[in-house]
Design a protein around this motif. Structure first.
Motif: not given
Ligand code: DGY
Length: 332
Positions: A198-208
């Motif tokens: 997820x970290x390597x491939x996301x343009x936006x990382x959102x914490x929920x």
């Protein structure tokens, strides 16, 4: 029966409690109570409606004494309450689940738009009277349409944000969660992946996700180094999930492009370095700040209190569910 409400909340909740003559409300308004004042205020109460910055520790629960039956927090999160101590003493802990899903999801969306399109920075620029001429190369950010959104914690709020991103911006949705969410996956075409992916491939990382021992500093230096240099981090969940020193380093050293942050490691303190950075949008824990959500939170916390004190049953939004069997018998 005495109910302590530690801060001013919407009247809808007070109205519910005022319907019962048996209930006496100690309604604190104005500045938050210090630990000392809270310790004094809880003495002898039957119920407490605290807000998230109130640390309802073992000491506070013990100081309340044996009348205390329910801690009905004016929030969904309950990481500020010593649940183990409350449970051991047979005290119900209740929260307000589901009431702020849209509010927090929308705020995460707003932070994503704001930090990528640099609206807070542009606003500061205008107010500083810096706008002298139109510049083809100033205040540029990425297009979001079709980009990848990585959601860490795919519960109600994470899925609501994903829904807006999917249907509004046709974003690809990746998620990481301890639980699979097959329904959310099929509705949003979302893919459950490992955190690293997820970290390597996301343009936006959102914490929920929730704050617990497993998620404390879940996003630290190692994780920032895995993110794309043009990626952004959004946090509307809880501050300590992100290592704030590592966030500052990642923003300064260019490991990520920017961040939208609504929650902080030591609220209300904000890391001084964050205050100086242009590539971060900061808001003071206002994810749930819509009228609809805040009014519903007041109703739900009051209903939790009424359930226990008046209806003599467990609160409808019970957190420490292990208490139900034992408590039902002792309340009737
Ligand atoms: C919650 O309810 O947990 C939010 O963080 C504050 O409304």
């Amino acid at each position: 029966m005495k109910v302590l409400i530690t801060r001013e909340i919407p009247q809808a909740g007070i109205n519910i409690l005022q319907q019962y003559r048996e209930i006496e409300i100690d309604y604190r308004q104005g500045k938050p109570l210090t630990e000392e004042k809270l310790m004094e205020a809880v003495k002898g109460v039957d119920a407490i409606i605290p807000v998230i910055p109130d640390d309802i520790s073992k000491e506070i629960i013990t100081a309340a004494g044996k009348n205390l039956k329910v801690i009905a927090t004016y929030s969904v999160g309950y990481d500020n309450i010593d649940i183990a101590t409350a449970t051991k003493k047979g005290i119900f802990v209740a929260n307000t689940p589901g009431d702020l899903t849209e509010a927090v999801g929308e705020h995460a969306f707003a932070l994503m738009m704001s930090v990528t399109r640099r609206t807070a920075e542009a606003d500061r620029f205008c107010r500083a009277k810096e706008y002298k001429y139109w510049d083809p190369l100033s205040m540029i950010g990425p297009k979001l349409m079709g980009k990848t959104l990585g959601i860490v914690g795919f519960g109600r709020i994470g899925q609501h944000f994903a829904r807006m991103a999917k249907y509004g911006l046709n974003m690809r949705i990746l998620y990481n969660d301890v639980m699979p969410h097959p329904e959310g996956e099929s509705l949003l075409d979302a893919e459950k992946v490992e955190l690293d992916y997820l970290l390597e491939n996301s343009d936006i990382v959102s914490i929920h996700c929730n704050l617990c021992e497993a998620t404390r500093h879940l996003i630290s230096a190692k994780e920032f180094h895995k993110m794309k240099p043009l990626a952004y981090l959004i946090n509307t969940a809880r501050g300590p999930i992100v290592d704030e020193d590592a966030l500052v380093a990642a923003l300064t050293e260019g490991y990520i492009a920017g961040a939208g942050i609504d929650v902080f490691e030591e609220e209300p303190k904000i890391h001084p370095a964050l205050l100086k950075l242009e590539n971060v949008v900061l808001t003071p824990h206002i994810g749930s700040a819509t009228w609809e959500a805040r009014i519903q939170m007041a109703r739900m916390s009051a209903e939790n209190v009424v359930d226990v004190l008046i209806n003599k049953k467990p609160p409808r939004y019970l957190v420490n569910k292990e208490l139900t069997d034992t408590k039902i018998t002792s309340l009737v």
